[in-house]
Scaffold this motif. Structure first.
Motif, short mmCIF file in Angstrom:
data_model
loop_
_atom_site.label_atom_id
_atom_site.label_comp_id
_atom_site.label_asym_id
_atom_site.label_seq_id
_atom_site.Cartn_x
_atom_site.Cartn_y
_atom_site.Cartn_z
N GLN A 1 49.51 -49.14 106.34
CA GLN A 1 48.51 -49.01 105.50
C GLN A 1 47.70 -47.61 105.45
OE1 GLN A 1 45.28 -51.69 106.29
NE2 GLN A 1 46.45 -53.50 105.81
N VAL A 2 47.28 -47.17 104.42
CA VAL A 2 46.56 -46.06 104.10
C VAL A 2 45.09 -46.45 104.02
CG1 VAL A 2 46.26 -43.71 102.98
CG2 VAL A 2 48.66 -44.82 102.93
N VAL A 3 44.24 -45.75 104.94
CA VAL A 3 42.91 -46.15 104.93
C VAL A 3 41.96 -44.76 104.67
CG1 VAL A 3 40.77 -46.97 106.47
CG2 VAL A 3 43.16 -48.04 106.48
N LEU A 4 41.23 -44.76 103.86
CA LEU A 4 40.12 -43.64 103.45
C LEU A 4 38.89 -43.74 103.71
CD1 LEU A 4 39.87 -40.73 101.97
CD2 LEU A 4 39.57 -42.16 100.05
N ILE A 5 38.10 -43.11 104.82
CA ILE A 5 36.71 -43.12 104.90
C ILE A 5 35.90 -41.96 104.30
CG2 ILE A 5 35.07 -43.23 106.95
CD1 ILE A 5 37.34 -44.17 108.84
N GLY A 6 34.82 -42.23 103.84
CA GLY A 6 33.96 -41.25 103.46
C GLY A 6 32.94 -40.82 104.77
N LEU A 7 33.09 -39.63 105.14
CA LEU A 7 32.20 -39.23 105.86
C LEU A 7 31.11 -38.26 105.47
CD1 LEU A 7 31.89 -39.22 109.13
CD2 LEU A 7 33.19 -37.07 109.27
N SER A 8 30.10 -38.81 104.85
CA SER A 8 29.05 -38.20 104.00
C SER A 8 28.41 -37.26 104.50
CB SER A 8 28.24 -39.29 103.43
OG SER A 8 27.43 -40.01 104.83
N GLY A 9 28.45 -37.02 105.85
CA GLY A 9 27.38 -35.93 106.33
C GLY A 9 27.80 -35.65 107.70
N ASN A 10 27.38 -34.67 108.49
CA ASN A 10 27.49 -34.41 109.92
C ASN A 10 25.98 -35.00 110.66
OD1 ASN A 10 25.29 -32.40 110.71
ND2 ASN A 10 26.67 -31.17 109.36
N GLY A 11 25.95 -35.30 111.97
CA GLY A 11 24.77 -36.10 112.46
C GLY A 11 24.11 -34.92 113.53
N GLN A 12 24.37 -33.76 113.27
CA GLN A 12 23.68 -32.90 114.29
C GLN A 12 22.08 -32.79 114.37
OE1 GLN A 12 26.25 -31.96 115.61
NE2 GLN A 12 26.68 -29.82 115.49
N LEU A 13 21.38 -33.18 113.32
CA LEU A 13 20.20 -33.54 113.19
C LEU A 13 19.74 -35.00 113.55
CD1 LEU A 13 18.97 -31.22 110.40
CD2 LEU A 13 19.25 -30.92 112.76
#
Length: 437
Positions: free
Chosen positions: A409-421
């Protein structure tokens, strides 16, 4: 399998030149917004008090492709095209044979996808002669994005931040103020609707619906100001589609087929729309079969538990009536850390796609979201935004349930931003004090 991440960077000269509009491809046209007084379809005149003409035209457009202005593309190039990664180490951590990719929007100037629409909205308002933009923000990603964009185009920015996030995420406020914005916790004493809401709900932690009402009230009384929204509306979803359009090109660059499964977090719908709508275009026009799953918080499950009906987009009842999946404009969610997802309704375009069974949805509890986020961070070296954790958790649940079916399978995830804050949220999770909402 290598231990290294594989990064696919699209050449700058291949950045998309147009945004994609899902409306003309929907099997059934989306229901129009209604004037709340007449219950008749709202026209441009109903929106002209708070939006510039160009954005109103995009809101009601039935054109499939909308050109990206050169001035907007120039600012986009500060961080776009954004990278697509093959998550080898995450695959190893899960013990899956699936090929997992994630589109990373955390490299933008403020660390999230929100800048894609903020830059466009600030540009069009500047073109219209507007001097000040009023907006709401939850966790602060949108407020920071608009603060940055206003600074770029020489506009003043006034932000009403949901009180819960204002108090628990002070660095978001500082980020906005660094770009010159004025930030007010909502509900506040600055507006009439804010004072009413504080009287009705004296101990409220606030909500996006409340903050929207305050920003609209303030914008409507200033002839030099407009309102700006970071999610929900059609033109916001439109601007975000540069995410999915880039991803299509990057998967081709990687020699990969279209994903079997796509996971994106969903609150108001802008991130989900941005990544998934270009793939829905492939499903609707080219016979593709990408399965899209919206991953929403269990604390504000508008798709999985809401009703598909007309409702106000704000608590004060200032907006047109929108046909959307909603928990009710008065709904105030639990004080979860994913402030950007604490909204009572869902984008009308996302709602129409969900109603027409073009995508499905799952509600994710907060601890499950952060468990997935920590697993991802330890594997890939990126701490995800609280909101993004929901998409990761959706993918983790699928991959663990799929077992042998995940092979190939090919799975795509949207990583909408970083959590540094978002580190105080991670501290709550790691210390065991996080509520399981």
């Amino acid at each position: 399998m290598t231990d290294e991440r594989t990064k696919f960077l699209l050449p700058e000269d291949q950045m998309p030149t147009h945004w994609y509009n899902l409306t003309p491809d929907l099997p059934t046209p989306p229901p129009p917004p209604l004037n709340p007084a007449t219950k008749q379809p709202a026209g441009p005149a109903d929106l002209a008090a708070i939006f510039p003409e160009a954005l109103i035209a995009q809101e009601v457009s039935t054109e499939r492709w909308i050109p990206i202005p050169d001035a907007v593309a120039e600012i986009y190039r500060l961080w776009r095209p954004s990278p697509l990664y093959r998550a080898h180490r995450f695959e190893q951590a899960l013990g899956t044979k699936a090929r997992v990719y994630y589109k990373y929007e955390g490299a933008s100037p403020v660390g999230s996808h929100k800048t894609n629409s903020a830059v466009a909205q600030a540009f069009y308002n500047k073109q219209a002669g507007i001097k000040r933009l009023c907006t709401e923000t939850g966790a602060g990603q949108w407020g920071a994005a608009l603060s940055f964009a206003c600074q770029v185009f020489g506009l003043t920015c006034d932000v009403w931040q949901v009180r819960n996030s204002y108090e628990t995420k002070p660095y978001r406020r500082i980020q906005m103020e660094t770009f010159g914005a004025h930030v007010t916790p909502s509900p506040s004493d600055r507006t009439e609707i804010g004072r009413q809401l504080r009287e009705r709900f004296p101990d409220t932690t606030g909500s996006l619906g409340m903050a929207i009402s305050e920003a609209i009230e303030e914008a409507a009384k200033d002839p030099h100001a407009n309102y700006s929204l970071g999610s929900v509306l059609n033109h916001v979803a439109l601007h975000q589609t540069i995410i999915g359009l880039e991803t299509l090109a990057q998967l081709e660059l990687a020699g990969e087929r279209l994903p079997d499964h796509l996971f994106a977090c969903a609150g108001g719908g802008s991130n989900l729309a941005g990544l998934s709508f270009p793939f829905l275009h492939e499903n609707l026009t080219a016979g593709a079969s990408v399965h899209v799953r919206a991953c929403e918080p269990a604390a504000a499950p508008s798709l999985t538990q809401g009703e598909y009906r007309y409702d106000f987009g704000d608590t004060g009842g200032f907006t047109p009536l929108l046909k959307m999946y909603t928990l009710g404009a008065d709904f105030v969610p639990a004080s979860v850390h994913a402030g950007g997802l604490r909204y009572h309704g869902m984008s009308p375009l996302v709602s129409a796609a969900y109603d027409q069974k073009l995508l499905d949805a799952v509600a994710i509890k907060q601890r499950d979201a952060f468990a997935a986020g920590v697993l991802f961070a330890r594997a890939e070296g990126i701490i995800p935004a609280s909101e993004s954790n929901h998409a990761i958790a959706g993918a983790v649940a699928h991959l663990r349930a799929a077992d042998n079916d995940a092979d190939g399978q090919v799975v795509l995830i949207g990583l909408s931003g970083n959590g540094q804050l978002d580190l105080p949220a991670y501290a709550d999770y790691l210390s065991g004090t996080m509520i399981d909402a």
